[in-house]
Structure formats: structure tokens, C-alpha cells
Design a protein around this motif. Structure first.
Motif, PDB file in Angstrom:
ATOM      1  N   LEU A 145       0.831  -1.209   0.000  1.00 16.96           N
ATOM      2  CA  LEU A 145       0.000   0.000   0.000  1.00 16.96           C
ATOM      3  C   LEU A 145       0.863   1.256   0.000  1.00 16.96           C
ATOM      4  O   LEU A 145       0.553   2.231  -0.680  1.00 16.96           O
ATOM      5  N   PHE A 146       1.968   1.229   0.757  1.00 17.23           N
ATOM      6  CA  PHE A 146       2.874   2.389   0.782  1.00 17.23           C
ATOM      7  C   PHE A 146       3.426   2.673  -0.616  1.00 17.23           C
ATOM      8  O   PHE A 146       3.739   3.823  -0.943  1.00 17.23           O
ATOM      9  N   ASP A 149       0.905  -0.139  -4.728  1.00 19.10           N
ATOM     10  CA  ASP A 149       0.742  -1.378  -5.499  1.00 19.10           C
ATOM     11  C   ASP A 149      -0.493  -2.084  -4.942  1.00 19.10           C
ATOM     12  O   ASP A 149      -0.392  -2.997  -4.112  1.00 19.10           O
ATOM     13  N   PHE A 150      -1.646  -1.655  -5.416  1.00 20.86           N
ATOM     14  CA  PHE A 150      -2.903  -2.104  -4.822  1.00 20.86           C
ATOM     15  C   PHE A 150      -3.243  -3.553  -5.179  1.00 20.86           C
ATOM     16  O   PHE A 150      -3.896  -4.238  -4.401  1.00 20.86           O
ATOM     17  N   GLU A 151      -2.795  -4.016  -6.331  1.00 18.29           N
ATOM     18  CA  GLU A 151      -3.091  -5.402  -6.716  1.00 18.29           C
ATOM     19  C   GLU A 151      -2.387  -6.380  -5.778  1.00 18.29           C
ATOM     20  O   GLU A 151      -2.991  -7.324  -5.270  1.00 18.29           O
ATOM     21  N   ASN A 152      -1.082  -6.172  -5.559  1.00 16.77           N
ATOM     22  CA  ASN A 152      -0.353  -7.065  -4.654  1.00 16.77           C
ATOM     23  C   ASN A 152      -0.820  -6.911  -3.209  1.00 16.77           C
ATOM     24  O   ASN A 152      -0.880  -7.880  -2.458  1.00 16.77           O
ATOM     25  N   ALA A 153      -1.135  -5.682  -2.826  1.00 13.68           N
ATOM     26  CA  ALA A 153      -1.650  -5.453  -1.467  1.00 13.68           C
ATOM     27  C   ALA A 153      -2.938  -6.238  -1.260  1.00 13.68           C
ATOM     28  O   ALA A 153      -3.125  -6.913  -0.238  1.00 13.68           O
ATOM     29  N   LYS A 154      -3.802  -6.153  -2.261  1.00  8.58           N
ATOM     30  CA  LYS A 154      -5.092  -6.847  -2.194  1.00  8.58           C
ATOM     31  C   LYS A 154      -4.895  -8.357  -2.012  1.00  8.58           C
ATOM     32  O   LYS A 154      -5.553  -8.993  -1.184  1.00  8.58           O
TER      33      LYS A 154
END
Length: 463
Positions: A145-146, A149-154
Motif C-alpha cells: 500500500l505504501f 501497489d494495490f493489486e499485490n496489497a489486495k
């Protein structure tokens, strides 16, 4: 459950005994687990000084305790003493190279230094040693998230939820990622899969409803919030969201009933009171509307929407004196709010208090409100009160933000011609005509004498 209760009682007993010891200044022995529990208690409650004192005492009694030293590292990181923390972690790593907490704290240091990729590498090592994978995946998700990278965070937060269906923090983070990626339908599909396994998850139904609300599918949103309420009849958030949907469907009486339920279930919220006021206003119940707006600002004086609602209520009624009274009260609470100053200017303009109106627009500009109408209104008022040079300067400042705006250019043309600065007047007039000849009506209405000049008419005829 009994074990957790006993554990809680043991912690409370340890803390009470420890604090009695501090008051009596009579040093007593605590085992290292007790010190850990006491330190965690202070850290979780933000009592850093007390946590440091407990760490110092704990290490004096248990100098070889790795866990107490790791808590010391945690405090060092919190205080940005990163080099000292890193040095201590290196020593601890030599003692316990397979302790996942060492990797987690090292990753924390790297994260503070914005080295998120390296932090993730260390957290992946921690995964190989930990017995609590969900916690580590959550930390990895936060690192992603920092980096936006929202896909990997998700993906990481989804792994957390797979391990613990009650991890609503992970669920909220998953939905945050979907929302940021504007994947509303994908979010609904994911939540439906989650609900297949957890059909009475009020939080999941609530989130489904919010996704449908964003998609403007209000009837589906309403059904989802109803299921959330069926799952938990005391879920205040579901009633609030249901009220918002009912407002969109123009079912104001039903919306009010849902907002009323929230007031019965919990302490009054400024949001619910404000929305009730809006509903009453749309139903034509003026007294009830103003009553709820007043309750809103009483409940939360810092909520600008409450003050704006009261002010706009009286503006619509053309009761400018009362509107001015309330906007002055609002400014007295928050003098940095642009929305307040714009209304202050508008109301004073309506009351023909032009110097106050000019002040309002000037403050709005000073606070960063560079909307075109703010510049134009201030210029027109400055001209009206005879501050022509200030009006010209104001429009030249506006050009920095609106270099290709005909309304600005026509005003500058008119003001320069009024000062008999013919070359500058012609420059701005030609530019304005080139941008949009239709706006020459500005000259005709605001600068009638200029408009009638033959040299101005000759230029206008060329376009």
C-alpha cells in the motif's frame, strides 16, 4: 473463552502489582512474561514513557531476554532512533537467527526509510519462521500500500482473510484496494464469494451495499443493507447507509426512520442529525429542518457541513441577516475554511456590504480557492468601491490560472481603457475577442462608456 478471560485477569493483576510497586518504590520480582504483558499494555495505550521504564526494569531483572530487547527495539523505532535499533537487532539476530520478530522489526526500519521492496524481502523471510502468517501477510500488504501497489496489497490481505474469516481489518483493506482501483463489480463478486461461506457477515453485506451505492444501483444497495441489518440488528453503520440510499430514492420519511434508529442505538452522530435535517427540509418541514441543523452543530461544532446547511437554509429564504449570523459563528470556530469565506462574501454582497464582501473573496483566494468566480466577483466589487488598481491587479493574478479565459480578458480590456491605457486595453480586447467574441457583452454591461468608444467598436467589428 475462559482461557482468554483468565489471561486478561492475569494481565490486569500484573499491571496493578507493577504500579503498586512503582508507587511504593519497593522493587519486586516479575517474570519476563509479566514484563512483556505490562510493556504491551503501555504501548497499546500510547504511554511510551511508562513502557520505557518497564523495559528498563525488565532488562535489569532479565538481561538476556530477547523478547524484552525486541520491545526496546520497537520503542527505538517509534522514536526514530533507527541506527541504534538496527545495531541492537544485529546482535539479537546473532543470538536467534530464526526469530521472526527480528525480521519484522528490521523490515519496520526499512519501511521508515522508504525502502519498501527490501522490507518485503525481510517479511517474506519472517513468513518462513512465523506461526502467525496472517499477521506477516498483513504487514506485507501494508508495504505494498505504501508503494501504491494495490493489486499485490489486495492479494496479501485476501490471504489474511482466508486464514481468519473474522479479520475485518483485512476485509476493509481489500475493499479499499478495490475502491482505489475503481473495481466495484469485482469487489461485489469477491464479497459474494466471501458471503457464500459466511452468509451472516454483517460487515460483508454492508460493504456490498456500499459498492452498489457507488454504482448507483440503489435498490440492490438497499437489499444488501437490509441483509446487514438482519445479520446484526444493532449495526449502526448499516442503518446510516440505508438512510443515504433511501434519500437517493427520495423516500425521505423512511430515511428519517433509519437515522432515528441510529440515535436510539448509539450516541447521536452529527452525520445522522444533518441528514435528518436535509430530509425534513426536502419534505418542507422547515422548523424540524433547522432544529436538526442546530443539533448538528451543537453535537460537532467543527463539522463544516452543519454550518453550511444552516447558512444555506437561510440563504434560500433570503434571510441574509440570519445567514450572516451563522456564517460569522462558523468563521469564529474555523477561520481557515474557504467554504465559509465564500458564503461570507456572497451574503455581504447581497446585503450591499461591499467592503466585507471583498474581504471574504480576498480571504478565499488567500486560502487557495482559485475558482474563476472568486476572482471575477472580487474584481467587480473592487471596481464598484473604487479600487480600480486593485481590481486590475486581481485580474492579472487570475490570468496566471486562467490565461485563456475571455471573461478575464474583457474585464482587463475595460479597466485599462477606463484608465486611458489604450495599448494595454487593445491588447486584452483583441485577445478576448479571439478567445470568445460572445463575451463582449461583458463590455456592454459592465463598461458601457468603453463599449461605446469608436476605437473599441472598430476593433470589435474586425472579429
Amino acid at each position: 473463552m475462559k482461557f482468554n478471560h483468565e489471561e486478561f485477569e492475569d494481565q490486569n493483576f500484573s499491571i496493578s502489582r507493577y504500579e503498586r510497586m512503582l508507587r511504593s518504590n519497593d522493587i519486586r520480582f516479575f517474570d519476563s512474561d509479566e514484563f512483556e504483558s505490562i510493556i504491551h499494555h503501555y504501548l497499546e495505550n500510547g504511554k511510551i514513557a511508562k513502557a520505557k521504564k518497564a523495559i528498563s526494569l525488565g532488562l535489569s531483572q532479565h538481561p538476556s531476554s530477547v523478547n524484552l530487547k525486541l520491545l526496546e527495539v520497537e520503542v527505538m523505532i517509534f522514536e526514530d532512533r533507527l541506527d541504534k535499533a538496527d545495531h541492537l537487532l544485529a546482535k539479537l539476530h546473532a543470538i536467534e537467527p530464526e526469530n521472526e520478530e527480528i525480521y519484522i522489526q528490521k523490515a519496520n526500519i526499512l519501511s521508515k526509510k522508504n525502502k519498501h521492496h527490501k522490507a518485503i524481502e525481510l517479511l517474506n523471510i519472517a513468513l518462513t519462521y512465523t506461526t502467525d502468517e496472517a499477521d506477516v501477510y498483513s504487514l506485507i500488504g501494508m508495504e505494498y500500500l505504501f508503494m501504491d501497489d494495490f493489486e499485490n496489497a489486495k492479494t496479501c490481505f485476501m490471504k489474511c482473510l482466508e486464514m481468519d474469516n473474522d479479520d475485518y481489518s483485512a476485509l476493509y483493506n481489500i475493499i479499499y484496494c478495490f475502491d482505489f482501483l475503481e473495481q466495484h463489480q469485482e469487489a461485489i463478486n469477491y464479497l459474494n464469494l466471501f458471503l457464500d461461506a459466511n452468509p451472516y457477515s454483517e460487515v460483508a453485506w454492508h460493504q456490498v451495499g456500499k459498492q452498489y451505492f457507488d454504482l448507483k444501483e440503489y435498490k440492490k444497495a438497499l437489499a444488501a443493507f437490509d441483509f446487514a441489518i438482519i445479520s446484526d440488528e444493532y449495526f449502526v453503520g448499516a442503518y446510516l447507509e440505508k438512510g443515504k440510499v433511501l434519500e437517493k430514492l427520495k423516500k425521505y420519511n423512511e430515511a428519517i426512520e433509519n437515522y432515528k434508529i441510529t440515535l436510539e442505538l448509539d450516541d447521536p452522530t452529527s452525520f445522522a442529525l444533518l441528514r435528518m435535517g436535509k430530509c425534513y427540509e426536502r419534505l418542507g418541514c422547515q422548523d424540524l429542518a433547522i432544529q436538526h441543523y442546530s443539533k448538528t452543530v451543537h453535537e460537532d461544532p467543527l463539522l463544516d457541513k452543519g454550518w453550511i446547511a444552516i447558512t444555506d437554509f437561510y440563504l434560500k429564504k433570503r434571510n441574509y441577516q440570519k445567514a450572516l449570523y451563522y456564517i460569522n459563528k462558523a468563521i469564529g470556530i474555523d477561520s481557515e475554511n474557504v467554504l465559509y469565506w465564500k458564503r461570507y462574501a456572497k451574503i455581504n454582497n447581497r446585503l450591499a456590504f461591499f467592503e466585507e464582501a471583498e474581504r471574504g473573496y480576498r480571504r478565499a483566494l488567500e486560502l487557495g480557492n482559485y475558482e474563476l468566480d472568486t476572482w471575477l466577483n472580487r474584481t467587480d466589487i473592487l471596481r464598484f468601491i473604487g479600487e480600480n488598481d486593485a481590481a486590475i491587479q486581481n485580474m492579472h493574478q487570475a490570468i496566471e490560472f486562467y490565461p485563456e479565459n475571455a471573461e478575464v480578458q474583457f474585464r482587463l480590456a475595460g479597466m485599462h481603457y477606463e484608465k486611458q491605457e489604450f495599448n494595454q486595453g487593445e491588447f486584452h480586447l483583441r485577445k478576448a475577442l479571439h478567445l470568445d467574441k460572445e463575451y463582449s457583452i461583458i463590455l456592454e454591461e459592465l463598461f458601457e462608456n468603453v463599449y461605446q468608444l469608436s476605437l473599441v467598436q472598430n476593433i470589435i467589428k474586425q472579429y
